[in-house]
Design a protein around this motif. Sequence first.
Motif, PDB file in Angstrom:
ATOM      1  N   PRO A   1     -32.875  40.610  33.612  1.00  0.00           N
ATOM      2  CA  PRO A   1     -34.263  40.254  33.301  1.00  0.00           C
ATOM      3  C   PRO A   1     -34.716  39.023  34.075  1.00  0.00           C
ATOM      4  CG  PRO A   1     -32.804  39.483  31.563  1.00  0.00           C
ATOM      5  CD  PRO A   1     -31.952  40.246  32.533  1.00  0.00           C
ATOM      6  N   VAL A   2     -36.027  38.874  34.178  1.00  0.00           N
ATOM      7  CA  VAL A   2     -36.597  37.642  34.745  1.00  0.00           C
ATOM      8  C   VAL A   2     -36.452  36.569  33.665  1.00  0.00           C
ATOM      9  CG1 VAL A   2     -38.745  36.548  35.517  1.00  0.00           C
ATOM     10  CG2 VAL A   2     -38.236  38.902  36.186  1.00  0.00           C
ATOM     11  N   THR A   3     -36.056  35.371  34.060  1.00  0.00           N
ATOM     12  CA  THR A   3     -35.878  34.294  33.076  1.00  0.00           C
ATOM     13  C   THR A   3     -36.649  33.045  33.505  1.00  0.00           C
ATOM     14  OG1 THR A   3     -33.691  35.120  32.463  1.00  0.00           O
ATOM     15  CG2 THR A   3     -34.163  32.837  31.896  1.00  0.00           C
ATOM     16  N   LEU A   4     -37.424  32.499  32.589  1.00  0.00           N
ATOM     17  CA  LEU A   4     -38.151  31.248  32.830  1.00  0.00           C
ATOM     18  C   LEU A   4     -37.755  30.259  31.745  1.00  0.00           C
ATOM     19  CD1 LEU A   4     -41.815  32.432  33.578  1.00  0.00           C
ATOM     20  CD2 LEU A   4     -40.100  31.752  35.231  1.00  0.00           C
ATOM     21  N   ARG A   5     -37.666  28.989  32.109  1.00  0.00           N
ATOM     22  CA  ARG A   5     -37.350  27.952  31.112  1.00  0.00           C
ATOM     23  C   ARG A   5     -38.528  26.997  30.993  1.00  0.00           C
ATOM     24  NH1 ARG A   5     -32.063  25.106  32.734  1.00  0.00           N
ATOM     25  NH2 ARG A   5     -32.915  25.441  34.810  1.00  0.00           N
ATOM     26  N   LEU A   6     -39.118  26.967  29.821  1.00  0.00           N
ATOM     27  CA  LEU A   6     -40.215  26.041  29.546  1.00  0.00           C
ATOM     28  C   LEU A   6     -39.631  24.750  28.974  1.00  0.00           C
ATOM     29  CD1 LEU A   6     -41.771  28.711  29.769  1.00  0.00           C
ATOM     30  CD2 LEU A   6     -43.153  28.004  27.841  1.00  0.00           C
ATOM     31  N   VAL A   7     -40.305  23.635  29.222  1.00  0.00           N
ATOM     32  CA  VAL A   7     -39.900  22.363  28.627  1.00  0.00           C
ATOM     33  C   VAL A   7     -41.001  21.997  27.640  1.00  0.00           C
ATOM     34  CG1 VAL A   7     -39.347  19.956  29.096  1.00  0.00           C
ATOM     35  CG2 VAL A   7     -38.724  21.687  30.756  1.00  0.00           C
ATOM     36  N   VAL A   8     -40.618  21.934  26.348  1.00  0.00           N
ATOM     37  CA  VAL A   8     -41.611  21.769  25.287  1.00  0.00           C
ATOM     38  C   VAL A   8     -41.260  20.539  24.445  1.00  0.00           C
ATOM     39  CG1 VAL A   8     -42.576  22.884  23.221  1.00  0.00           C
ATOM     40  CG2 VAL A   8     -42.010  24.268  25.213  1.00  0.00           C
ATOM     41  N   PRO A   9     -42.266  19.696  24.086  1.00  0.00           N
ATOM     42  CA  PRO A   9     -41.966  18.568  23.195  1.00  0.00           C
ATOM     43  C   PRO A   9     -41.269  19.058  21.924  1.00  0.00           C
ATOM     44  CG  PRO A   9     -44.191  18.371  24.062  1.00  0.00           C
ATOM     45  CD  PRO A   9     -43.692  19.717  24.493  1.00  0.00           C
ATOM     46  N   ALA A  10     -40.201  18.371  21.540  1.00  0.00           N
ATOM     47  CA  ALA A  10     -39.412  18.798  20.376  1.00  0.00           C
ATOM     48  C   ALA A  10     -40.277  18.903  19.126  1.00  0.00           C
ATOM     49  CB  ALA A  10     -38.260  17.825  20.149  1.00  0.00           C
ATOM     50  N   SER A  11     -41.326  18.042  19.039  1.00  0.00           N
ATOM     51  CA  SER A  11     -42.174  18.044  17.837  1.00  0.00           C
ATOM     52  C   SER A  11     -42.974  19.344  17.693  1.00  0.00           C
ATOM     53  CB  SER A  11     -43.121  16.844  17.860  1.00  0.00           C
ATOM     54  OG  SER A  11     -43.953  16.888  19.006  1.00  0.00           O
ATOM     55  N   GLN A  12     -43.058  20.140  18.780  1.00  0.00           N
ATOM     56  CA  GLN A  12     -43.789  21.415  18.705  1.00  0.00           C
ATOM     57  C   GLN A  12     -42.848  22.605  18.493  1.00  0.00           C
ATOM     58  OE1 GLN A  12     -46.059  20.708  22.483  1.00  0.00           O
ATOM     59  NE2 GLN A  12     -47.797  21.372  21.281  1.00  0.00           N
ATOM     60  N   CYS A  13     -41.545  22.354  18.612  1.00  0.00           N
ATOM     61  CA  CYS A  13     -40.595  23.473  18.539  1.00  0.00           C
ATOM     62  C   CYS A  13     -40.535  24.100  17.154  1.00  0.00           C
ATOM     63  CB  CYS A  13     -39.205  23.029  18.990  1.00  0.00           C
ATOM     64  SG  CYS A  13     -39.140  22.783  20.775  1.00  0.00           S
ATOM     65  N   GLY A  14     -40.757  23.273  16.111  1.00  0.00           N
ATOM     66  CA  GLY A  14     -40.756  23.807  14.743  1.00  0.00           C
ATOM     67  C   GLY A  14     -41.833  24.863  14.572  1.00  0.00           C
ATOM     68  N   SER A  15     -43.018  24.612  15.154  1.00  0.00           N
ATOM     69  CA  SER A  15     -44.121  25.572  15.057  1.00  0.00           C
ATOM     70  C   SER A  15     -43.799  26.838  15.851  1.00  0.00           C
ATOM     71  CB  SER A  15     -45.412  24.961  15.607  1.00  0.00           C
ATOM     72  OG  SER A  15     -45.684  23.750  14.947  1.00  0.00           O
ATOM     73  N   LEU A  16     -43.083  26.688  16.979  1.00  0.00           N
ATOM     74  CA  LEU A  16     -42.717  27.872  17.779  1.00  0.00           C
ATOM     75  C   LEU A  16     -41.706  28.741  17.043  1.00  0.00           C
ATOM     76  CD1 LEU A  16     -42.200  26.608  21.453  1.00  0.00           C
ATOM     77  CD2 LEU A  16     -44.005  28.091  20.603  1.00  0.00           C
ATOM     78  N   ILE A  17     -40.801  28.080  16.294  1.00  0.00           N
ATOM     79  CA  ILE A  17     -39.760  28.828  15.579  1.00  0.00           C
ATOM     80  C   ILE A  17     -40.345  29.441  14.303  1.00  0.00           C
ATOM     81  CG2 ILE A  17     -37.558  28.591  14.348  1.00  0.00           C
ATOM     82  CD1 ILE A  17     -36.933  26.310  16.486  1.00  0.00           C
ATOM     83  N   GLY A  18     -41.191  28.668  13.617  1.00  0.00           N
ATOM     84  CA  GLY A  18     -41.798  29.154  12.376  1.00  0.00           C
ATOM     85  C   GLY A  18     -40.848  29.019  11.194  1.00  0.00           C
TER      86      GLY A  18
ATOM     87  N   GLY B   1     -38.248  29.661   8.695  1.00  0.00           N
ATOM     88  CA  GLY B   1     -37.122  30.610   8.667  1.00  0.00           C
ATOM     89  C   GLY B   1     -37.034  31.469   9.914  1.00  0.00           C
ATOM     90  N   GLY B   2     -37.617  30.968  11.031  1.00  0.00           N
ATOM     91  CA  GLY B   2     -37.560  31.725  12.292  1.00  0.00           C
ATOM     92  C   GLY B   2     -38.576  32.853  12.380  1.00  0.00           C
ATOM     93  N   SER B   3     -39.585  32.831  11.474  1.00  0.00           N
ATOM     94  CA  SER B   3     -40.548  33.946  11.407  1.00  0.00           C
ATOM     95  C   SER B   3     -41.395  34.066  12.677  1.00  0.00           C
ATOM     96  CB  SER B   3     -41.465  33.781  10.193  1.00  0.00           C
ATOM     97  OG  SER B   3     -42.118  32.525  10.256  1.00  0.00           O
ATOM     98  N   LYS B   4     -41.846  32.928  13.218  1.00  0.00           N
ATOM     99  CA  LYS B   4     -42.752  32.969  14.383  1.00  0.00           C
ATOM    100  C   LYS B   4     -42.027  33.469  15.634  1.00  0.00           C
ATOM    101  CE  LYS B   4     -46.645  32.484  16.300  1.00  0.00           C
ATOM    102  NZ  LYS B   4     -47.744  33.348  15.906  1.00  0.00           N
ATOM    103  N   ILE B   5     -40.823  32.955  15.848  1.00  0.00           N
ATOM    104  CA  ILE B   5     -40.086  33.343  17.054  1.00  0.00           C
ATOM    105  C   ILE B   5     -39.694  34.831  16.965  1.00  0.00           C
ATOM    106  CG2 ILE B   5     -37.696  32.705  16.366  1.00  0.00           C
ATOM    107  CD1 ILE B   5     -37.512  31.314  19.165  1.00  0.00           C
ATOM    108  N   LYS B   6     -39.402  35.288  15.761  1.00  0.00           N
ATOM    109  CA  LYS B   6     -39.046  36.706  15.535  1.00  0.00           C
ATOM    110  C   LYS B   6     -40.264  37.581  15.853  1.00  0.00           C
ATOM    111  CE  LYS B   6     -36.973  39.665  11.970  1.00  0.00           C
ATOM    112  NZ  LYS B   6     -37.880  40.427  11.121  1.00  0.00           N
TER     113      LYS B   6
END
Length: 327
Positions: A99-116, A118-123
């Motif tokens: 697969p094509v792979t890209l790595r984003l660099v994201v402020p740690a304070s926003q990672c919780g919102s990306l994960i959601g 119990g991991g709901s958002k990332i799922k």
Amino acid sequence: MEPNKVQSEGGLNVTLTIRLLMHGKEVGSIIGKKGETVKKMREESGARINISEGNCPERIVTITGPTDAIFKAFAMIAYKFEEDIVNAMSNSPATSKPPVTLRLVVPASQCGSLIGKGGSKIKEMRESTGAQVQVAGDMLPNSTERAVTISGTPEAIIQCVKQICVVMLESPPKGATIPYRPKPASTPVIFSGGQAYTIQGQYAIPHPDQLTKLHQLAMQQTPFTPLGQTSPAFPGLDANPPASTHELSIPNDLIGCIIGRQGTKINEIRQMSGAQIKIANAMEGSAERQITITGTPANISLAQYLINARFRDVAAMWNDPSSMTTS
């Protein structure tokens, strides 16, 4: 931001900045011959694309612009990487396309919102786009940012980036962000006659003793020497090479950088090398600790190489002593 203002393109037409972490080869592909590829990407997407300077194994690519321009730039990068994969496969026997792979660099304070929760958002992102999304558990060295790895088809990646942009717009970073800056491949340190010097202006200043010690340790073994000694052919051809043991002495004040916080570094070296590594307890009156490495000659030489590489990494980070204990 009111959710009902989010449009089909994945976000309001506001200016956004997304940072990508790339290896040298990937950056070369994006820049293209005489900078033609990146010039075309800038013109066609309308986004500003900046590539960090420096002789680093990793570089930061910053993409800034209205959301639609960012998506166009991402699409062009994703398709370019896929083109590189197809070209590489035409010269190799591999049949399944990675697969094509890209790595984003994201402020740690926003990672919780990306994960959601119990991991709901990332799922939800994985299921709706078909892309694989991984948020790194640890922050990148000397920063408050984390790597977010996205892999899949270019189409899946573009859809995934759109969703990530929406989350980032809805949940701005909290507090100050310390951006990740890749370390140069070569540090401005020179070694002469067993002594380390740093370059300050036009002068070579003797460096602290520990760095000299690190350098001497790193130079003690050349990587992979046991391979040549045990088998002049390819060591991998011997299905069950006999296990052997190798011992190293490490100064007490440097053992911490090999063990890492809560043993993370030594466990990493064990996993990568496949060797058993035991560190003896500190002996009273002794300035050194004994490390015993057990495994096949290939395992041992890889473990030695990784230990030496760790010393070199720590030497490179010398200008920032706080990273000695945390990395």
